[in-house]
Design a protein around this motif. Sequence first.
Motif, short mmCIF file in Angstrom:
data_model
loop_
_atom_site.label_atom_id
_atom_site.label_comp_id
_atom_site.label_asym_id
_atom_site.label_seq_id
_atom_site.Cartn_x
_atom_site.Cartn_y
_atom_site.Cartn_z
N ALA A 118 5.95 -17.16 -2.17
CA ALA A 118 5.08 -16.20 -2.86
C ALA A 118 3.62 -16.43 -2.50
CB ALA A 118 5.28 -16.32 -4.36
N THR A 119 3.23 -17.70 -2.35
CA THR A 119 1.85 -18.03 -2.01
C THR A 119 1.50 -17.53 -0.61
OG1 THR A 119 1.86 -19.97 -3.44
CG2 THR A 119 0.22 -19.93 -1.68
N ALA A 120 2.37 -17.82 0.35
CA ALA A 120 2.12 -17.35 1.72
C ALA A 120 2.06 -15.83 1.78
CB ALA A 120 3.20 -17.89 2.65
N ALA A 121 2.96 -15.17 1.05
CA ALA A 121 2.98 -13.71 1.05
C ALA A 121 1.71 -13.14 0.44
CB ALA A 121 4.21 -13.22 0.29
N CYS A 122 1.24 -13.76 -0.63
CA CYS A 122 0.04 -13.27 -1.30
C CYS A 122 -1.18 -13.40 -0.38
CB CYS A 122 -0.18 -14.04 -2.59
SG CYS A 122 -1.38 -13.28 -3.69
N LEU A 123 -1.18 -14.44 0.42
CA LEU A 123 -2.28 -14.64 1.37
C LEU A 123 -2.10 -13.82 2.65
CD1 LEU A 123 -2.75 -18.52 1.09
CD2 LEU A 123 -4.36 -16.77 0.33
N GLY A 124 -0.92 -13.22 2.81
CA GLY A 124 -0.62 -12.54 4.06
C GLY A 124 -0.58 -13.51 5.21
N ALA A 125 -0.03 -14.69 4.97
CA ALA A 125 -0.05 -15.76 5.96
C ALA A 125 1.34 -16.11 6.45
CB ALA A 125 -0.70 -17.01 5.36
N GLU A 126 1.44 -16.46 7.72
CA GLU A 126 2.66 -17.00 8.29
C GLU A 126 2.48 -18.51 8.41
OE1 GLU A 126 5.40 -16.75 12.36
OE2 GLU A 126 3.65 -15.45 12.13
N LEU A 127 3.48 -19.28 7.99
CA LEU A 127 3.34 -20.74 7.99
C LEU A 127 3.88 -21.38 9.26
CD1 LEU A 127 4.28 -21.53 4.28
CD2 LEU A 127 2.01 -21.16 5.29
N THR A 128 4.39 -20.57 10.19
CA THR A 128 4.88 -21.09 11.47
C THR A 128 4.25 -20.28 12.60
OG1 THR A 128 6.82 -19.65 11.21
CG2 THR A 128 7.07 -21.95 10.55
N ILE A 129 3.17 -20.79 13.14
CA ILE A 129 2.42 -20.11 14.19
C ILE A 129 2.76 -20.72 15.55
CG2 ILE A 129 0.11 -19.58 15.08
CD1 ILE A 129 0.74 -18.12 12.51
N PRO A 130 3.19 -19.93 16.54
CA PRO A 130 3.54 -20.46 17.85
C PRO A 130 2.39 -21.27 18.46
CG PRO A 130 4.22 -18.17 17.68
CD PRO A 130 3.41 -18.47 16.45
N GLY A 131 2.74 -22.43 18.99
CA GLY A 131 1.76 -23.29 19.64
C GLY A 131 0.89 -24.07 18.68
N LEU A 132 1.04 -23.85 17.38
CA LEU A 132 0.19 -24.52 16.39
C LEU A 132 1.01 -25.35 15.42
CD1 LEU A 132 -2.74 -24.81 15.38
CD2 LEU A 132 -2.31 -22.86 13.86
N VAL A 133 1.97 -24.71 14.76
CA VAL A 133 2.84 -25.42 13.81
C VAL A 133 4.15 -24.66 13.70
CG1 VAL A 133 1.78 -24.24 11.85
CG2 VAL A 133 3.06 -26.32 11.46
N GLN A 134 5.27 -25.39 13.78
CA GLN A 134 6.59 -24.76 13.72
C GLN A 134 7.48 -25.38 12.65
OE1 GLN A 134 8.06 -22.04 16.21
NE2 GLN A 134 5.99 -21.78 15.42
N THR A 135 6.90 -26.20 11.80
CA THR A 135 7.68 -26.90 10.78
C THR A 135 7.05 -26.74 9.42
OG1 THR A 135 8.40 -28.56 12.39
CG2 THR A 135 8.57 -29.17 10.08
N ILE A 136 7.88 -26.48 8.43
CA ILE A 136 7.44 -26.41 7.03
C ILE A 136 8.09 -27.56 6.27
CG2 ILE A 136 7.43 -25.05 4.91
CD1 ILE A 136 7.66 -22.54 6.66
N VAL A 137 7.29 -28.33 5.57
CA VAL A 137 7.79 -29.46 4.78
C VAL A 137 7.56 -29.16 3.30
CG1 VAL A 137 7.54 -31.92 4.27
CG2 VAL A 137 7.31 -31.11 6.62
N LEU A 138 8.61 -29.25 2.51
CA LEU A 138 8.52 -29.08 1.06
C LEU A 138 8.68 -30.45 0.43
CD1 LEU A 138 10.91 -26.01 0.59
CD2 LEU A 138 8.50 -26.00 1.23
N SER A 139 7.66 -30.90 -0.30
CA SER A 139 7.75 -32.23 -0.88
C SER A 139 6.89 -32.31 -2.13
CB SER A 139 7.34 -33.29 0.14
OG SER A 139 7.69 -34.58 -0.32
#
Length: 280
Positions: A118-139
């Motif tokens: 919901a947070t990423a959607a509200c910001l209109g953000a993708e959390l996996t950008i090619p060449g930058l970051v491809q992993t999401i960690v939930l902790s």
Amino acid sequence: MSRPAVAIVGAGPGAPDLLTLRAARALEQAEVLVWTDSLVNPQIAALAPRHCERIRTSSLTLEEVIAVVVERAVAGRRVVRLHDGDPCLYGALAEQICRLADAGIPVEVVPGISAYQATAACLGAELTIPGLVQTIVLSRAGGRTGVPDTESLPRLAALRASLCLYLSARHVEEVQAELLRHYPADTPVAIGYRVSWPDQWLSLVPLSEMARVSLERNLIRTTLYVVSPALTPPQDARSRLYSASHRHLFRGGTPEDDQPAAMPSCGSDASEGAAASLSP
């Protein structure tokens, strides 16, 4: 006649219209609603029928919750155990299923949208950008519950992935100090309080300001941190999947060009503008 399954249902981040259709159907058919009243929007609990018995769990232990669920299920009533977010994340799901299995009661788990989505959607953000970051960690920060040594914050932060931290606001100063050992000080951090609720507060700040802003807002619960360079992606970020040079089963392409093509995306100015519009 077999007993009806107990449905353990994810309420999502807060907004009633972010429920899944399956979750809404389970609520509409509930005869007993056992709900996390301290974390779930009352508007969602109100979707259960008028005749439905409603049991709040904020003052109950897990043993007391299970006793109620088992009693009602054995009596042949449809029980919905309503959790905030996704019950598969920090929801004591395994313990509940084990105890219900011991009682011979079948369980259906209905997933929910999590706060990080919901947070990423509200910001209109993708959390996996090619060449930058491809992993999401939930902790989460260790706190009273603790985390295994192999999942300590230093180990996770060393990945420099998109790091989503739940249940960590009470420890924000030590969390920030540890993150600064691995991420640049200007790494964007989304701080989300009750995202998708009517009183939502969401702001994008540099990592170096994470603790100060949290303390000024007196954030101690229902707060999520998303730490990620993906929140201010470079202008040339582009997915290979949709590149004209990428060939796959459904679309041909040209083999010469293996490099991702440039595509306009949200730069730092756009992200800062979004953050300003989200902050009161």
